[in-house]
Design an enzyme around this catalytic site. Structure first.
Site, PDB file in Angstrom:
ATOM      1  N   ARG A  66       0.776  -1.203   0.173  1.00 22.67           N
ATOM      2  CA  ARG A  66      -0.512  -0.091  -0.181  1.00 22.67           C
ATOM      3  C   ARG A  66       0.631   1.337  -0.339  1.00 22.67           C
ATOM      4  O   ARG A  66       2.031   1.522   0.502  1.00 22.67           O
ATOM      5  CB  ARG A  66      -0.681  -0.012   1.310  1.00 22.67           C
ATOM      6  CG  ARG A  66      -2.252  -0.775   1.092  1.00 22.67           C
ATOM      7  CD  ARG A  66      -2.701  -0.715   2.412  1.00 22.67           C
ATOM      8  NE  ARG A  66      -1.958  -1.772   3.537  1.00 22.67           N
ATOM      9  CZ  ARG A  66      -2.547  -1.807   5.166  1.00 22.67           C
ATOM     10  NH1 ARG A  66      -3.468  -1.919   5.432  1.00 22.67           N
ATOM     11  NH2 ARG A  66      -1.754  -2.420   5.598  1.00 22.67           N
ATOM     12  N   LYS A  76       1.159   2.180   6.940  1.00 22.73           N
ATOM     13  CA  LYS A  76       1.652   1.847   8.732  1.00 22.73           C
ATOM     14  C   LYS A  76       2.150   2.331   9.289  1.00 22.73           C
ATOM     15  O   LYS A  76       3.473   3.203   9.135  1.00 22.73           O
ATOM     16  CB  LYS A  76       2.670   0.234   8.380  1.00 22.73           C
ATOM     17  CG  LYS A  76       1.523  -0.812   7.666  1.00 22.73           C
ATOM     18  CD  LYS A  76       0.299  -1.362   8.533  1.00 22.73           C
ATOM     19  CE  LYS A  76       0.934  -2.254   9.545  1.00 22.73           C
ATOM     20  NZ  LYS A  76      -0.315  -2.491   9.876  1.00 22.73           N
ATOM     21  N   TYR A  92      -1.044   4.328  10.774  1.00 22.02           N
ATOM     22  CA  TYR A  92      -1.520   3.413  11.686  1.00 22.02           C
ATOM     23  C   TYR A  92      -0.207   2.898  12.708  1.00 22.02           C
ATOM     24  O   TYR A  92       0.581   2.726  12.186  1.00 22.02           O
ATOM     25  CB  TYR A  92      -1.950   2.424  10.789  1.00 22.02           C
ATOM     26  CG  TYR A  92      -3.429   2.364   9.938  1.00 22.02           C
ATOM     27  CD1 TYR A  92      -4.753   2.375  11.351  1.00 22.02           C
ATOM     28  CD2 TYR A  92      -3.625   2.238   8.608  1.00 22.02           C
ATOM     29  CE1 TYR A  92      -5.231   2.343  10.134  1.00 22.02           C
ATOM     30  CE2 TYR A  92      -4.384   2.418   8.279  1.00 22.02           C
ATOM     31  CZ  TYR A  92      -5.415   2.693   8.338  1.00 22.02           C
ATOM     32  OH  TYR A  92      -7.567   2.624   8.127  1.00 22.02           O
ATOM     33  N   HIS A 110      -0.517   1.868  16.159  1.00 22.00           N
ATOM     34  CA  HIS A 110      -1.529   1.022  17.126  1.00 22.00           C
ATOM     35  C   HIS A 110      -0.158   0.905  18.418  1.00 22.00           C
ATOM     36  O   HIS A 110       0.587  -0.489  18.910  1.00 22.00           O
ATOM     37  CB  HIS A 110      -0.887  -0.719  16.301  1.00 22.00           C
ATOM     38  CG  HIS A 110      -2.226  -1.104  15.203  1.00 22.00           C
ATOM     39  ND1 HIS A 110      -3.710  -1.150  15.647  1.00 22.00           N
ATOM     40  CD2 HIS A 110      -1.929  -0.583  13.563  1.00 22.00           C
ATOM     41  CE1 HIS A 110      -4.103  -0.972  14.583  1.00 22.00           C
ATOM     42  NE2 HIS A 110      -3.866  -0.768  13.798  1.00 22.00           N
ATOM     43  N   GLU A 124      -5.879   4.775  13.677  1.00 25.96           N
ATOM     44  CA  GLU A 124      -6.825   3.567  14.339  1.00 25.96           C
ATOM     45  C   GLU A 124      -7.162   4.877  15.931  1.00 25.96           C
ATOM     46  O   GLU A 124      -8.015   4.047  16.087  1.00 25.96           O
ATOM     47  CB  GLU A 124      -5.934   2.710  14.699  1.00 25.96           C
ATOM     48  CG  GLU A 124      -5.127   2.856  16.060  1.00 25.96           C
ATOM     49  CD  GLU A 124      -3.609   3.385  16.113  1.00 25.96           C
ATOM     50  OE1 GLU A 124      -2.782   2.943  16.516  1.00 25.96           O
ATOM     51  OE2 GLU A 124      -3.441   3.769  14.491  1.00 25.96           O
ATOM     52  N   ASP A 134      -2.544  -6.594  15.690  1.00 23.44           N
ATOM     53  CA  ASP A 134      -2.052  -5.495  15.785  1.00 23.44           C
ATOM     54  C   ASP A 134      -2.202  -4.675  16.799  1.00 23.44           C
ATOM     55  O   ASP A 134      -1.297  -3.917  17.273  1.00 23.44           O
ATOM     56  CB  ASP A 134      -2.603  -4.455  14.773  1.00 23.44           C
ATOM     57  CG  ASP A 134      -1.965  -4.343  13.368  1.00 23.44           C
ATOM     58  OD1 ASP A 134      -1.232  -4.328  13.212  1.00 23.44           O
ATOM     59  OD2 ASP A 134      -2.923  -4.017  11.727  1.00 23.44           O
TER      60      ASP A 134
END
Length: 367
Positions: free
Chosen positions: A15, A75, A94, A96, A118, A270
């Site tokens: 991505r 990510k 993201y 996490h 998130e 995650d």
């Protein structure tokens, strides 16, 4: 503002943080956008696609980080990127954090402004930037689970939809959130029998209203989980606690209650996973076996379908990126309560309580 779009370097992550359409909007708003060469290739976007809409193409990831005031990714930064993140730089991706103390400490040390997709949260409690990837992961969980139920993959050898004269496979879904709903929809569409567990009765009533009759609901507790893992072929973990570690709903001792070849797809990986034996895997080596139970715990499942995922992600992130770029992070977060909840680490301080609780840190409260 100067915005950087680096190439993702996590294992098999194809991505990219922004489509050419998104870059065009940023350029039209007067911003400079640096895109690393090849960043969009995995999602089907060439360097020329980005050049045509006004992006500057840079050769290396280091150049992108060095020259940019805000980094837009997919990510979390991995170890090779930690030292590239700069003091005061906005990193929007993201994260996490609750699943990785090493990442958390690295971003504290960087003194960057870390805004996590998130934890951006609307007033109704929904998570607008997590939702599209949860939709992708929930649907993929059934695709992957069906594949790993095949005997060559060490599964039980069960066809989820069954055939005339043979009953369908049985799917247990833990959690009736976005992941769980999408997983149940896909499994039901294949003809599988689906059992969905949750502690939120409103969600269970919703599932009961919208799903076909072969999707059944039960309240989630240890007794019911232990009962159902004995008879279900595929177990999907779709439990989410916003910004916090996922609860361990399936413990190691429960694996011995499952039939050999049962498959677990833990989408909650995650956030540490909702199965005690979960550990993050990659698309390169996606599965492992514990006590004859197949575990599929890829931490970036949507990365396997990057074209769909990148478009879905940019659809929801772009308004926030524009807001941050147009106003600066402080003014943007002050004006948008949803975006403010995305702030996780600011100038070396944890500002999101669930992260501090995960690692016994003190959290600074933003007023």
């Amino acid at each position: 503002m100067i915005i950087g779009i680096p190439k993702e370097i996590k294992n098999n992550e194809s991505r990219v943080g922004m489509t050419p359409a998104g870059v065009m909007e940023l350029v039209h708003n007067g911003h400079t956008v640096h895109v690393q060469s090849g960043a969009g290739a995995g999602s089907g976007f060439s360097d020329d696609d980005y050049k045509k809409v006004g992006a500057h193409i840079l050769d290396t990831i280091g150049q992108v980080y060095t020259l940019s005031e805000m980094i837009v990714k997919v990510k979390e930064p991995i170890r090779e990127e930690y030292d590239m993140v700069q003091k005061g730089q906005v990193v929007f991706t993201y994260f996490h954090f609750a699943s990785s103390q090493r990442l958390t400490q690295a971003m504290i040390d960087s003194r960057a402004v870390c805004i996590a997709y998130e934890t951006v949260e609307d007033s109704d409690g929904t998570l607008p930037l997590l939702t599209p990837m949860s939709e992708v992961a929930g649907r993929m969980a059934i695709q992957q689970g069906a594949k790993y139920l095949e005997k060559p993959k060490k599964g039980r050898g069960v066809l989820l939809g069954g055939v005339p004269g043979v009953p369908p496979g049985r799917v247990l879904v833990l959690g009736a959130g976005t992941v769980g709903i999408q997983a149940a929809k896909m499994a039901a569409g294949l003809g599988a029998h689906v059992t969905m567990l949750d502690i939120n009765m409103k969600r269970l009533r919703y599932v009961n209203d919208v799903m076909p009759s072969h999707v059944v609901t039960e309240y989630s507790n240890e007794y019911n989980i232990r009962k159902h893992i004995r008879t279900h072929d595929l177990i999907v973990g779709g439990v989410l606690l916003k910004g916090a570690r996922a609860p361990k709903l399936i413990t190691r001792d429960m694996l011995r209650c499952m039939r050999p070849g049962t498959v677990i797809v833990d989408v909650a990986v995650d956030q540490g996973g909702c199965v005690e034996t979960t550990r993050p895997t990659t698309h390169e080596n996606p599965e492992y076996i514990v006590d004859d139970v197949v575990h599929y715990c890829v931490a970036n499942m949507p990365g396997a379908v990057p074209y769909t995922s990148t478009l879905a992600l940019t659809n929801v992130t772009l308004p926030y990126v524009l807001n941050l770029a147009n106003k600066g992070w402080e003014a943007a977060c002050a004006a948008d309560a949803s975006l403010k909840k995305g702030l996780n680490i600011v100038d070396g301080q944890v500002v999101y309580s669930e992260i501090s609780e995960a690692f016994d840190l003190s959290a600074r409260v933003l007023v």
